[in-house]
Enzyme design. Structure first.
Site, PDB file in Angstrom:
ATOM      1  N   TRP A 362       0.520  -5.413   0.026  1.00  0.00           N
ATOM      2  CA  TRP A 362       1.919  -5.131  -0.318  1.00  0.00           C
ATOM      3  C   TRP A 362       2.419  -3.852   0.339  1.00  0.00           C
ATOM      4  O   TRP A 362       3.600  -3.614   0.415  1.00  0.00           O
ATOM      5  CB  TRP A 362       2.070  -5.017  -1.846  1.00  0.00           C
ATOM      6  CG  TRP A 362       1.441  -3.754  -2.424  1.00  0.00           C
ATOM      7  CD1 TRP A 362       0.130  -3.378  -2.345  1.00  0.00           C
ATOM      8  CD2 TRP A 362       2.106  -2.713  -3.151  1.00  0.00           C
ATOM      9  NE1 TRP A 362      -0.069  -2.185  -2.988  1.00  0.00           N
ATOM     10  CE2 TRP A 362       1.118  -1.751  -3.497  1.00  0.00           C
ATOM     11  CE3 TRP A 362       3.419  -2.509  -3.557  1.00  0.00           C
ATOM     12  CZ2 TRP A 362       1.419  -0.601  -4.210  1.00  0.00           C
ATOM     13  CZ3 TRP A 362       3.714  -1.352  -4.275  1.00  0.00           C
ATOM     14  CH2 TRP A 362       2.719  -0.407  -4.595  1.00  0.00           C
ATOM     15  N   ASP A 363       1.474  -3.043   0.841  1.00  0.00           N
ATOM     16  CA  ASP A 363       1.817  -1.801   1.540  1.00  0.00           C
ATOM     17  C   ASP A 363       2.919  -2.045   2.562  1.00  0.00           C
ATOM     18  O   ASP A 363       3.829  -1.242   2.742  1.00  0.00           O
ATOM     19  CB  ASP A 363       0.616  -1.250   2.331  1.00  0.00           C
ATOM     20  CG  ASP A 363      -0.663  -1.111   1.545  1.00  0.00           C
ATOM     21  OD1 ASP A 363      -0.832  -1.814   0.539  1.00  0.00           O
ATOM     22  OD2 ASP A 363      -1.505  -0.301   1.957  1.00  0.00           O
ATOM     23  N   GLU A 489      -3.662   0.474 -10.220  1.00  0.00           N
ATOM     24  CA  GLU A 489      -4.841  -0.373 -10.413  1.00  0.00           C
ATOM     25  C   GLU A 489      -5.817   0.193 -11.437  1.00  0.00           C
ATOM     26  O   GLU A 489      -6.903  -0.353 -11.610  1.00  0.00           O
ATOM     27  CB  GLU A 489      -5.532  -0.613  -9.070  1.00  0.00           C
ATOM     28  CG  GLU A 489      -4.660  -1.439  -8.145  1.00  0.00           C
ATOM     29  CD  GLU A 489      -5.222  -1.525  -6.745  1.00  0.00           C
ATOM     30  OE1 GLU A 489      -6.374  -1.119  -6.535  1.00  0.00           O
ATOM     31  OE2 GLU A 489      -4.480  -1.978  -5.853  1.00  0.00           O
ATOM     32  N   LYS A 593      -3.614   5.554 -11.270  1.00  0.00           N
ATOM     33  CA  LYS A 593      -4.193   5.708  -9.932  1.00  0.00           C
ATOM     34  C   LYS A 593      -3.122   6.121  -8.924  1.00  0.00           C
ATOM     35  O   LYS A 593      -3.319   6.991  -8.087  1.00  0.00           O
ATOM     36  CB  LYS A 593      -4.831   4.388  -9.495  1.00  0.00           C
ATOM     37  CG  LYS A 593      -5.437   4.429  -8.104  1.00  0.00           C
ATOM     38  CD  LYS A 593      -5.982   3.076  -7.682  1.00  0.00           C
ATOM     39  CE  LYS A 593      -6.670   3.160  -6.327  1.00  0.00           C
ATOM     40  NZ  LYS A 593      -6.988   1.856  -5.771  1.00  0.00           N
TER      41      LYS A 593
HETATM   42  C1  BGC Z   1      -4.271   0.731  -3.283  1.00  0.00           C
HETATM   43  C2  BGC Z   1      -3.458  -0.515  -3.075  1.00  0.00           C
HETATM   44  C3  BGC Z   1      -3.260  -0.710  -1.592  1.00  0.00           C
HETATM   45  C4  BGC Z   1      -4.587  -0.758  -0.870  1.00  0.00           C
HETATM   46  C5  BGC Z   1      -4.439  -0.863   0.632  1.00  0.00           C
HETATM   47  C6  BGC Z   1      -5.586   0.619  -2.544  1.00  0.00           C
HETATM   48  O1  BGC Z   1      -6.294   1.801  -2.702  1.00  0.00           O
HETATM   49  O2  BGC Z   1      -4.531   0.931  -4.659  1.00  0.00           O
HETATM   50  O3  BGC Z   1      -2.203  -0.384  -3.711  1.00  0.00           O
HETATM   51  O4  BGC Z   1      -2.555  -1.878  -1.353  1.00  0.00           O
HETATM   52  O5  BGC Z   1      -5.304   0.418  -1.159  1.00  0.00           O
HETATM   53  O6  BGC Z   1      -3.796   0.249   1.152  1.00  0.00           O
END
Ligand code: BGC
Length: 781
Positions: A362-363, A489, A593
């Site tokens: 989703w980034d 998360e 987080k």
């Molecule tokens: C983050 C996610 C992100 C992923 C990739 C994870 O550490 O919590 O939101 O999509 O990294 O960057």
């Protein structure tokens, strides 16, 4: 010895690393990676060794592998994807009077590498004295072309500095090169050990071509090289080819004062459908075109492309030269990640390294596309076309999980779910609303009717269908979305996550609006008036948990009832928490987080009052540990909005220097593209206070004391704007396009040919929130 300390110099338009530091190789290879979004080369040294992690990537080219589970469950994806290090065309080995040039031996008397944000090239200048004392200067410059997306080129020069030297150059094309293990999982390591199967190899004169396919995913690729030579005298040249190696060898005596110069052109192509002969022809043609264009013209086109980019996208910062450099570095890499992906994903690491297996998350939609939409809108449209091209897969996944509409993957290369961790892989459904949000924003910013017809309406409709089916009305009529994982998360399977609910609300409304705008498309997708009425109803009754007693929104229902994390007992070495505590413990405590509710306040700004924003921010900032690089930028944007300008600056510094200072200790695996994009968001959304609501732009600029001036540019609905902010005023200028209505701190005005300067209202400062011990924003000094 080299007269400098290894490290980056501060300069406005380039990044220079002086000295050789073997321990920093992996990191500098990521930072010096070149890419156009289609093809990516890690910044390895030409001679191939010493190397941290060799890396040549083609966007979308992956190998399949089994996903391991100790215990299986329904709906777990069985097969994952991993980005493949494809045939390496950037190796140029050198023999100096019998000694292989290898910087681990002999002496480096000078050594610097420069990533130039305006020329779009990586330059190198090395003076090396071999173990037997022969000294040469090596200069190289390489580019991955923004204009000719299949092409990379390297100019490589060697000059003897102590008399005549016999030199041998071996220019390679190497498949299945040994790479450092990036995983502790032996099954993944096995899948990626020699992933390419040879199909075809040919070589003639100074050119060669190798074709391969991946063993399990069956994707075909071809890579070709050709050379132009400028030699001071007669030379012995030969070419050899094997399945996995093609090599052009040039042996020549070069006198002091003369030099050997070689220009290497490298071309790539890959396909899941085209045959090996077709790919061979495609790559040979690309190579011929590259040679015909020639080095000087490739360089000029690269410069022109970047001049145009900076004219639309540059950010100028007075008062902090390191941040000026960091912001341009960030924009350069965001451009590299997205420029020419052309209907492919923008992975979390771009094409700079093997981190996250090369997956997109989703980034892209939430952090990268807002930047591209305002700087290179066509690239944002292309990335969304990739999502659209995976709709059938997302539809299948929704059916598999018993849902309506579509469920896009949490992480993927080819559109299939690649996450084996089910609390994200199945429950982080907000990715669907994030895609809808990026779609709506792109449409508002561009009025791209072709995109709307081809992809936009369908993306909005199918994602809206998911929400209408996923949620339910409770007895009092509220629409609830239960059991999901939001951006944070450290909470999972939570009810009514405010971020998810608000983004779903926007999704439902945008889908209904698109159907009203394009009734013929609504018919095509079988959307009835009853269905849009239901979307409105779900959106209007969306549950948003609020704790009256504390006067804050709940990140999700019941969140504020949990025990607070014991921050005082958590030492700095216990972060990131996910590597030091069980999820069980994290899920049942108040600890965040990465920005979640705070991100909701950024993306849905009109839902919250100014007072709610201030209270929510202070409450959640005190719980947020930024164990993800996706957090600092959002915290900066909201800190600026609620009046903590100095804290906003600190978060900006952290976002901007995440990769340059390796704050998460993993730049070795690739850059954090979303955090780099977040650097732009800090400047434009934070200090510029920009919020886009539909087609309208609202600014509320304010500078922190640490900066003297900030100027940014944006592209919006066919116009180009610049905003210059100083301590007490902001000046808006129209650089191109028709006049436009804007808002400055709540005051509407029209911007046409003449710049408009408006005062910045006085800000009453508020005490900053108490932050978790050991998790204060990064400070340089
Ligand atoms: C983050 C996610 C992100 C992923 C990739 C994870 O550490 O919590 O939101 O999509 O990294 O960057």
């Amino acid at each position: 010895m080299i007269d400098c300390n290894p490290g980056f110099d501060v300069a406005p338009w380039h990044l220079r690393w002086c000295g050789l530091d073997l321990d920093a190789l992996l990191r500098t290879e990521s930072i010096f990676a070149l890419s156009n979004g289609h093809l990516g080369l890690r910044g390895t040294l030409e001679e191939g060794e010493p190397v941290g992690q060799p890396g040549t990537y083609l966007n979308g080219y992956y190998e399949k592998r089994q996903l391991p589970y100790a215990e299986t469950g329904y709906g777990y994806p069985e097969v994952g994807q991993s980005i493949v290090n494809v045939t390496d065309g950037k190796i140029i080995r050198l023999l100096v009077a019998d000694e292989p040039m290898d910087m681990r031996y002999g002496k480096a008397l000078e050594h610097e590498r420069v990533l130039d944000f305006r020329s779009g090239t990586l330059r190198r200048n090395t003076v090396w004295s071999s173990p037997t004392g022969r000294t040469v200067r090596i200069r190289s410059e390489r580019l991955v072309s923004f204009t000719d997306r299949a092409i990379a080129a390297i100019r490589y020069e060697v000059e003897p500095l102590d008399g005549e030297i016999d030199l041998v150059v071996q220019s390679d094309l190497l498949a299945n090169e040994p790479a450092a293990a990036t995983t502790r999982d032996p099954r993944l390591a096995a899948a990626l050990d020699r992933p390419l199967v040879a199909d075809f190899a040919t070589a003639r004169d100074y050119s060669a071509l190798l074709a391969h396919h991946t063993r399990h995913s069956g994707l075909r690729m071809a890579a070709g090289i050709d050379h132009e030579l400028e030699l001071p005298g007669p030379a012995r040249c030969s070419v050899q080819v094997e399945d996995d190696l093609a090599r052009v060898t040039i042996a020549v005596d070069v006198a002091q004062g003369d030099r050997l110069r070689l220009t290497k052109y490298i071309a790539y192509g890959w396909s899941s459908r085209r045959s090996t002969p077709a790919l061979r022809a495609q790559v040979a043609a690309a190579l011929a075109a590259g040679m015909e264009t020639g080095w000087d013209t490739l360089l000029r086109r690269q410069r022109d492309y970047l001049d145009e980019f900076w004219a639309t996208a540059d950010i100028e910062i007075d008062g902090d030269p390191e941040l000026q450099q960091a912001v341009r570095f960030a924009l350069f890499h965001v451009l590299q990640a997205g420029a020419r992906g052309e209907s492919r994903a923008i992975p979390a690491k771009g094409l700079t390294g093997p981190g996250y297996d090369g997956h997109a998350f989703w980034d892209t939609e939430t952090f990268v596309l807002p930047v591209l939409t305002c700087t290179v809108p066509s690239a944002a449209g292309q990335a969304l076309r990739w999502r659209h091209s995976t709709l059938d897969t997302a539809r299948r996944r929704a059916r598999e999980l018993g849902q309506s509409g579509v469920m896009f993957p949490w992480r993927s290369i080819n559109g299939e779910e690649g996450s084996g961790y089910w609390p994200t892989g199945t429950a982080a459904v907000h990715v669907n609303a994030d895609i809808a949000d990026a779609t709506a924003r792109y449409l508002a910013a561009t009025d791209d009717e072709e995109f709307e017809t081809d992809c936009g309406v369908e993306l909005l409709v199918e994602t809206a269908r998911l929400w209408a089916g996923l949620g339910h009305h409770n007895s009092s009529g509220d629409f609830r979305i239960d059991g999901v994982t939001g951006p944070d998360e450290y909470s999972a399977l939570a009810d009514n996550n405010v971020y998810t609910n608000l983004m779903a609300q926007r999704n439902l409304r945008e889908a209904a609006a698109a159907c009203a705008r394009r009734p013929e498309m609504a018919d095509k997708f079988g959307v009835t008036p009853e269905e849009t009425a239901r979307w409105h109803d779900c959106a209007d009754r969306m549950a948003l948990p609020y704790n009256e007693k504390l006067g804050v929104h709940e990140q999700s229902e019941g969140f504020t009832r949990y025990a607070r994390w014991d921050f005082a007992a958590t030492t700095a070495t216990n972060y990131p928490l996910l590597l030091n505590y069980p999820y069980f413990e994290l899920y049942r405590k108040q600890v965040v987080k990465q920005a979640d509710l705070v991100l909701a306040m950024q993306l849905c700004p009109t839902v919250f009052t100014a007072e709610q924003k201030a209270r929510n921010f202070d409450y959640y900032d005190a719980l947020t540990v930024r164990d993800s690089s996706l957090s600092a930028c959002t915290q900066a944007v909201l800190a600026a909005e609620v009046g903590h300008l100095s804290l906003a600056f600190d978060y900006f510094v952290e976002a901007a220097l995440t990769d340059l200072h390796d704050l998460h200790h993993n730049v070795a695996h690739g850059l954090h593209i979303a955090s780099l994009a977040g650097t732009w968001l800090c400047c434009v959304g934070g200090f510029g206070g920009l919020r886009d609501c539909g087609k309208d732009l609202f600014f509320a600029p304010r500078l922190p004391d640490q900066l003297d001036r900030l100027t940014f540019r944006i592209a919006w609905r066919g116009r180009r704007l610049a905003v210059e902010i100083t301590a007490d005023s902001a000046t808006y200028s129209l650089l191109g396009g028709d006049s436009i209505r804007l808002s400055h701190h709540g005051r509407d005005f029209t911007l046409d040919a003449d710049p408009v300067t408006l005062p910045i209202p006085f800000l009453r400062s508020r005490p900053a929130p108490e932050l978790p011990d050991g998790r204060r924003p990064y400070r340089r000094f």
